[in-house]
Design a protein around this motif. Structure first.
Motif, PDB file in Angstrom:
ATOM      1  N   GLU A   1       0.840  -1.208   0.000  1.00  0.00           N
ATOM      2  CA  GLU A   1       0.000   0.000   0.000  1.00  0.00           C
ATOM      3  C   GLU A   1       0.874   1.256   0.000  1.00  0.00           C
ATOM      4  O   GLU A   1       0.554   2.248  -0.663  1.00  0.00           O
TER       5      GLU A   1
ATOM      6  N   TYR B   1       1.667   6.588  -7.012  1.00  0.00           N
ATOM      7  CA  TYR B   1       0.727   7.646  -7.399  1.00  0.00           C
ATOM      8  C   TYR B   1       1.314   9.032  -7.151  1.00  0.00           C
ATOM      9  O   TYR B   1       1.000   9.978  -7.874  1.00  0.00           O
TER      10      TYR B   1
ATOM     11  N   GLN C   1      -5.439  10.041  -4.649  1.00  0.00           N
ATOM     12  CA  GLN C   1      -5.195   8.601  -4.695  1.00  0.00           C
ATOM     13  C   GLN C   1      -4.064   8.208  -3.731  1.00  0.00           C
ATOM     14  O   GLN C   1      -4.139   7.185  -3.053  1.00  0.00           O
TER      15      GLN C   1
ATOM     16  N   GLU D   1      -4.201   5.625  -0.524  1.00  0.00           N
ATOM     17  CA  GLU D   1      -3.275   4.508  -0.295  1.00  0.00           C
ATOM     18  C   GLU D   1      -2.625   4.589   1.083  1.00  0.00           C
ATOM     19  O   GLU D   1      -2.438   3.562   1.750  1.00  0.00           O
TER      20      GLU D   1
ATOM     21  N   GLU E   1      -3.840  -1.683  -9.942  1.00  0.00           N
ATOM     22  CA  GLU E   1      -4.965  -1.972  -9.044  1.00  0.00           C
ATOM     23  C   GLU E   1      -5.426  -3.430  -9.176  1.00  0.00           C
ATOM     24  O   GLU E   1      -5.844  -4.043  -8.197  1.00  0.00           O
TER      25      GLU E   1
ATOM     26  N   VAL F   1      -3.102  -5.345  -7.064  1.00  0.00           N
ATOM     27  CA  VAL F   1      -3.419  -5.188  -5.633  1.00  0.00           C
ATOM     28  C   VAL F   1      -4.629  -6.054  -5.263  1.00  0.00           C
ATOM     29  O   VAL F   1      -4.650  -6.684  -4.199  1.00  0.00           O
TER      30      VAL F   1
ATOM     31  N   GLN G   1     -11.420  -2.612  -3.339  1.00  0.00           N
ATOM     32  CA  GLN G   1     -10.733  -2.887  -4.608  1.00  0.00           C
ATOM     33  C   GLN G   1     -11.686  -2.843  -5.801  1.00  0.00           C
ATOM     34  O   GLN G   1     -11.268  -2.511  -6.910  1.00  0.00           O
TER      35      GLN G   1
ATOM     36  N   GLU H   1     -11.652   0.741  -6.492  1.00  0.00           N
ATOM     37  CA  GLU H   1     -10.344   1.157  -7.006  1.00  0.00           C
ATOM     38  C   GLU H   1     -10.186   0.787  -8.486  1.00  0.00           C
ATOM     39  O   GLU H   1      -9.732   1.600  -9.286  1.00  0.00           O
TER      40      GLU H   1
HETATM   41 FE1  FEO Z   1      -4.812   0.332  -1.749  1.00  0.00          FE
HETATM   42 FE2  FEO Z   1      -5.353   1.253  -4.638  1.00  0.00          FE
HETATM   43  O1  FEO Z   1      -5.466  -0.056  -3.369  1.00  0.00           O
END
Ligand code: FEO
Length: 171
Positions: A17, A24, A46, A50, A94, A97, A127, A130
């Protein structure tokens, strides 16, 4: 008390994370350099998201009597070819993730750690959002192709995004 295996895996996710935040933030710097302040703002929000994800896991590990161990954060890329290539990377990231979260849920099930499984469900839902956010922007960028006017308009819209800390969500 959290099990060792789960603790280690959650520590790994804190790192993932934080890497996302770093990625980002690097994308924000890219957009700043491209004179697209709205896109840069989107990335700042963003990044905050995170960091919030990382802290949520951090607090959970501590709450369960585990030990947070921070690892080195990998250097993110600094250059992209276009806003489109940035958002292709965001969407791909994403999805990755989401895979990591799913792996954690699988481990929680394997370890019969119901509390962690329940905790992780927030991330499973998160998610979905996201990926949807990333694919929506990606789809719009594909639509506008090389139109500078459309990109300018889109930048204005991206500038509207605001970070909402969890405590104020749904208000
Ligand atoms: Fe923490 Fe963008 O997922």
């Amino acid at each position: 008390m959290i099990g060792k295996k789960m603790e280690e895996a959650l520590n790994g996710q804190i790192n993932a994370e934080l890497y996302s935040a770093y990625l980002y933030l690097s994308m924000e710097a890219y957009f700043g350099g491209e004179n697209l302040p709205g896109f840069a703002n989107w990335m700042r929000v963003q990044t905050q998201e995170e960091l919030m994800h990382a802290m949520k896991i951090y607090d959970y590990v501590a709450e369960r009597g585990g030990r947070v161990v921070l690892k080195a954060i990998e250097q993110p890329p600094a250059k992209w070819n276009s806003p489109l290539s940035v958002f292709e990377a965001v969407y791909k990231h994403e999805q990755k993730v989401t895979g990591l979260i799913n792996d954690l849920v699988n481990l929680a099930v394997e370890e019969k750690d119901h509390a962690t499984n329940s905790f992780l469900q927030w991330f499973v839902t998160e998610q979905v959002e996201e990926e949807d956010n990333a694919s929506t922007v990606l789809g719009q960028l594909k639509l506008i192709k090389d139109s500078p006017q459309a990109l300018f308009m889109m930048d204005k819209e991206m500038g509207q995004r605001v970070f909402r800390p969890p405590a104020t969500e749904g208000e």
